[in-house]
Design a protein around this motif. Structure first.
Motif, PDB file in Angstrom:
ATOM      1  N   CYS A 267       0.836  -1.210   0.000  1.00  0.00           N
ATOM      2  CA  CYS A 267       0.000   0.000   0.000  1.00  0.00           C
ATOM      3  C   CYS A 267       0.866   1.254   0.000  1.00  0.00           C
ATOM      4  O   CYS A 267       0.592   2.216  -0.739  1.00  0.00           O
ATOM      5  N   THR A 268       1.908   1.261   0.810  1.00  0.00           N
ATOM      6  CA  THR A 268       2.807   2.414   0.862  1.00  0.00           C
ATOM      7  C   THR A 268       3.488   2.618  -0.487  1.00  0.00           C
ATOM      8  O   THR A 268       3.574   3.751  -1.001  1.00  0.00           O
ATOM      9  N   ALA A 269       3.973   1.528  -1.075  1.00  0.00           N
ATOM     10  CA  ALA A 269       4.654   1.621  -2.367  1.00  0.00           C
ATOM     11  C   ALA A 269       3.714   2.106  -3.460  1.00  0.00           C
ATOM     12  O   ALA A 269       4.095   2.933  -4.312  1.00  0.00           O
ATOM     13  N   GLU A 270       2.483   1.613  -3.468  1.00  0.00           N
ATOM     14  CA  GLU A 270       1.518   2.028  -4.495  1.00  0.00           C
ATOM     15  C   GLU A 270       1.135   3.499  -4.344  1.00  0.00           C
ATOM     16  O   GLU A 270       0.976   4.221  -5.328  1.00  0.00           O
ATOM     17  N   ALA A 271       0.968   3.949  -3.104  1.00  0.00           N
ATOM     18  CA  ALA A 271       0.657   5.369  -2.882  1.00  0.00           C
ATOM     19  C   ALA A 271       1.795   6.250  -3.372  1.00  0.00           C
ATOM     20  O   ALA A 271       1.565   7.291  -4.016  1.00  0.00           O
ATOM     21  N   GLN A 272       3.041   5.848  -3.091  1.00  0.00           N
ATOM     22  CA  GLN A 272       4.193   6.623  -3.548  1.00  0.00           C
ATOM     23  C   GLN A 272       4.281   6.626  -5.073  1.00  0.00           C
ATOM     24  O   GLN A 272       4.552   7.663  -5.688  1.00  0.00           O
ATOM     25  N   ARG A 273       4.052   5.472  -5.674  1.00  0.00           N
ATOM     26  CA  ARG A 273       4.096   5.374  -7.136  1.00  0.00           C
ATOM     27  C   ARG A 273       3.027   6.266  -7.775  1.00  0.00           C
ATOM     28  O   ARG A 273       3.298   6.981  -8.740  1.00  0.00           O
ATOM     29  N   TYR A 274       1.824   6.194  -7.239  1.00  0.00           N
ATOM     30  CA  TYR A 274       0.725   6.989  -7.796  1.00  0.00           C
ATOM     31  C   TYR A 274       0.993   8.488  -7.662  1.00  0.00           C
ATOM     32  O   TYR A 274       0.802   9.247  -8.618  1.00  0.00           O
ATOM     33  N   ARG A 275       1.444   8.926  -6.492  1.00  0.00           N
ATOM     34  CA  ARG A 275       1.710  10.357  -6.297  1.00  0.00           C
ATOM     35  C   ARG A 275       2.785  10.847  -7.253  1.00  0.00           C
ATOM     36  O   ARG A 275       2.675  11.942  -7.823  1.00  0.00           O
ATOM     37  N   ALA A 276       3.838  10.056  -7.436  1.00  0.00           N
ATOM     38  CA  ALA A 276       4.919  10.460  -8.340  1.00  0.00           C
ATOM     39  C   ALA A 276       4.416  10.534  -9.781  1.00  0.00           C
ATOM     40  O   ALA A 276       4.730  11.481 -10.514  1.00  0.00           O
ATOM     41  N   LEU A 277       3.613   9.553 -10.188  1.00  0.00           N
ATOM     42  CA  LEU A 277       3.072   9.553 -11.548  1.00  0.00           C
ATOM     43  C   LEU A 277       2.135  10.734 -11.747  1.00  0.00           C
ATOM     44  O   LEU A 277       2.184  11.407 -12.785  1.00  0.00           O
ATOM     45  N   TRP A 278       1.281  11.000 -10.767  1.00  0.00           N
ATOM     46  CA  TRP A 278       0.332  12.104 -10.906  1.00  0.00           C
ATOM     47  C   TRP A 278       1.066  13.432 -11.012  1.00  0.00           C
ATOM     48  O   TRP A 278       0.718  14.274 -11.843  1.00  0.00           O
ATOM     49  N   ARG A 279       2.109  13.635 -10.187  1.00  0.00           N
ATOM     50  CA  ARG A 279       2.882  14.883 -10.254  1.00  0.00           C
ATOM     51  C   ARG A 279       3.556  15.019 -11.627  1.00  0.00           C
ATOM     52  O   ARG A 279       3.618  16.111 -12.193  1.00  0.00           O
ATOM     53  N   ALA A 280       4.079  13.926 -12.158  1.00  0.00           N
ATOM     54  CA  ALA A 280       4.818  13.981 -13.418  1.00  0.00           C
ATOM     55  C   ALA A 280       3.913  14.161 -14.625  1.00  0.00           C
ATOM     56  O   ALA A 280       4.284  14.849 -15.584  1.00  0.00           O
ATOM     57  N   ARG A 281       2.711  13.576 -14.592  1.00  0.00           N
ATOM     58  CA  ARG A 281       1.878  13.553 -15.795  1.00  0.00           C
ATOM     59  C   ARG A 281       0.636  14.438 -15.718  1.00  0.00           C
ATOM     60  O   ARG A 281       0.127  14.865 -16.752  1.00  0.00           O
ATOM     61  N   HIS A 282       0.142  14.713 -14.513  1.00  0.00           N
ATOM     62  CA  HIS A 282      -1.180  15.343 -14.410  1.00  0.00           C
ATOM     63  C   HIS A 282      -1.248  16.618 -13.566  1.00  0.00           C
ATOM     64  O   HIS A 282      -2.255  17.314 -13.627  1.00  0.00           O
ATOM     65  N   ALA A 283      -0.239  16.894 -12.788  1.00  0.00           N
ATOM     66  CA  ALA A 283      -0.275  18.128 -11.989  1.00  0.00           C
ATOM     67  C   ALA A 283      -0.137  19.326 -12.906  1.00  0.00           C
ATOM     68  O   ALA A 283       0.702  19.328 -13.811  1.00  0.00           O
ATOM     69  N   PRO A 284      -0.938  20.374 -12.717  1.00  0.00           N
ATOM     70  CA  PRO A 284      -0.805  21.579 -13.538  1.00  0.00           C
ATOM     71  C   PRO A 284       0.589  22.194 -13.354  1.00  0.00           C
ATOM     72  O   PRO A 284       1.094  22.266 -12.222  1.00  0.00           O
ATOM     73  N   PRO A 285       1.256  22.627 -14.448  1.00  0.00           N
ATOM     74  CA  PRO A 285       2.562  23.278 -14.306  1.00  0.00           C
ATOM     75  C   PRO A 285       2.455  24.531 -13.444  1.00  0.00           C
ATOM     76  O   PRO A 285       1.422  25.214 -13.447  1.00  0.00           O
ATOM     77  N   ALA A 286       3.502  24.824 -12.724  1.00  0.00           N
ATOM     78  CA  ALA A 286       3.513  26.025 -11.883  1.00  0.00           C
ATOM     79  C   ALA A 286       3.473  27.259 -12.772  1.00  0.00           C
ATOM     80  O   ALA A 286       4.063  27.265 -13.850  1.00  0.00           O
TER      81      ALA A 286
END
Length: 509
Positions: A490-509
């Motif tokens: 669960c910890t690994a999946e949460a970390q993986r998801y957050r990193a992927l979301w930041r890289a692919r889906h977070a709005p650029p600053a």
């Protein structure tokens, strides 16, 4: 669909192996299984994880293709749109559009009216009409009022593109097909003929060779990169389309609104989708790695400039976005200077033991699939498509259940209502997804990673603030119960998801 199958459970030989789990591969699988053939589909990542979950979410006839003289493509698209509206209510639904007309900018009323009359004639249904300035502003009060004359109103359709792919795959599996995600394929040849595939399970690390009478390369933008494939794939021009997902509160639309971007005259649009608003799109050459897909700062500026032109009083900024997403269109390269002028037609090629397909549109997946099977039947006659039957079967259900039946299909929705406890039918926050949908997907829909659940089985990662961070702990509890994940997983999946979301889906600053 049962949980993910292991390579060891596969048969030694299949009549047809499809490589690629996007809309094209899924459509071929759905049509091929009806022939009685033994069919296997494999996807190197998750089903619909490429272009087919990053489209503009529209099932449309391609009004702008008329301008480019692509009459056949427009006619085919309009007819397929009408079929899907009839066959898949709750998954493919009508989307009213408004094109505001201004005295000081293009397009003009009469040009639009002529184009829409042709569009309606192709569909066999009259949907377009003129809307006065007063009626338009009553319907969409946030529009720019300067020099506004009124609007042309017309209709297309919208969908959840990933769920469209998933329903095709899962219903094909229910009829006897086999489909595996996170399995990478390379082609095996003997004496110049493709004889099967070598499969690599990306989760378990196992490898297995499978014999096949015929292999279909349906890998889209990756068509020229399939290991072991003979030459023959057309030269592709991957075109990136990027989108913003905005809160409905910041862009409170009741209809889709389309307009021409002030910088280059390209059509852009914004419309309500899954409790939020999708706005796009760009159309640019993607010269980077196909795996490195995200909106650029230049695209963000371009999209914000378009919003400022059409909705100046709202003063929308990048900080307002819930998320972004970008996909690549597998467009055949004809060398045109303007990327948007390239045709969206599909392209077929073949060699002994192999048929390849790329290009095409989300809307026309069925006609593409039947075209591929006709080509495949030249090598394997039993694959010839039979009578043209409905892709989906719909049912008369209460309006409150239509969305569920559309997304899951009749059989799965009926089982869902029996299996899922009533207290989990409540929505997750103010999204259109229920907790029960998350449990059902984890239990039945071949979920491997957390992002499968949040970005494709549901779209919580796109339509929720910070990718749905507020609900992650409860969602992980469901994964623990249904998928057997321990605390470390669960910890690994949460970390993986957050990193992927930041890289692919977070709005650029």
């Amino acid at each position: 669909m049962t949980p993910r199958t292991e390579l060891g459970a596969l048969a030694r030989r299949y009549d047809l192996v499809i490589v690629g789990g996007g809309i094209t591969g899924a459509g071929i699988l759905r049509e091929a299984v009806r022939s009685g053939a033994r069919v296997l589909l494999v996807e190197a990542a998750d089903f619909a994880s490429g272009t087919s979950s990053a489209s503009s979410k529209l099932v449309h006839g391609g009004l702008r293709y008329l301008k480019n003289g692509q009459w056949r493509l427009t006619l085919e698209s309009v007819r397929e749109r009408q079929r899907l509206l009839e066959e898949a209510p709750g998954l493919v639904d009508p989307q009213p559009f408004l094109m505001p007309i201004y005295a000081d900018r293009k397009p003009g009323r009469w040009l639009m009216q002529i184009g829409l009359r042709i569009y309606d004639a192709m569909a066999g249904v009259r949907r377009s009409h003129w809307m006065t300035r007063e009626a338009l502003l009553a319907a969409e009060p946030c529009l720019d009022e300067r020099h506004l004359l009124g609007a042309m109103a017309y209709e297309d359709a919208r969908t959840d593109d990933a769920r469209l792919v998933l329903r095709l795959i899962f219903e094909a599996v229910a009829e006897g097909a086999t489909a595996l995600n996170y399995v990478r394929a390379e082609l095996c040849q003997t004496s110049g003929r493709v004889r099967g595939v070598r499969l690599h399970d990306e989760i378990r690390g196992t490898v297995r060779e499978i014999d096949a009478e015929l292999v279909i390369n349906a890998t889209g933008a990756w068509a020229g990169q399939l290991p072991g494939a003979p030459d023959g794939a057309p030269r592709l021009r991957p075109l990136r389309g990027s989108h913003l997902v905005l809160p409905l509160q910041r862009l409170p639309l009741r209809h889709a609104v389309s307009w021409l971007h002030p910088q280059d005259g390209r059509p852009v649009f914004a419309y309500p989708w899954e409790g939020a608003v999708v706005y796009g799109t760009t159309d640019l050459d993607h010269r980077e790695d196909l795996a490195a897909l995200r909106i650029t700062s230049a695209e963000l500026d371009y999209l914000l400039a378009g919003l400022s032109r059409q909705f100046p009083r709202l003063r929308i900024t990048a900080a307002d976005a819930l998320s972004t997403y970008a996909g690549v269109r597998p467009v055949i390269d004809s060398g045109k200077a303007n990327p948007s002028a390239e045709s969206r037609e599909s392209a077929l090629w073949s060699s002994p033991g192999l048929v390849g397909i790329t290009g095409g549109k989300l809307t026309t997946f069925r006609t593409t699939a039947r075209e591929v099977l006709r080509a495949a039947a030249r090598q394997l006659p039993q694959l010839a498509p039979g009578a043209d039957r409905p892709v989906f079967t719909s049912a008369m259900v209460p309006a409150t259940q239509q969305r569920l039946y559309g997304r899951l299909g009749i059989a799965a929705a009926g089982a869902f209502l029996q299996e899922i406890p009533g207290d989990e039918l409540q929505p997750v926050g103010d999204t259109p997804y229920s907790w029960g949908e998350l449990r059902w997907a984890a239990r039945h829909e071949a979920v491997v990673h957390l992002d499968d659940l949040l970005l494709r089985r549901t779209r919580l990662g796109l339509v929720s603030a910070h990718g749905g961070e507020a609900w992650l702990m409860r969602i992980l509890d469901i994964c623990r119960e249904e998928l057997g994940w321990d605390a470390d997983r669960c910890t690994a999946e949460a970390q993986r998801y957050r990193a992927l979301w930041r890289a692919r889906h977070a709005p650029p600053a």
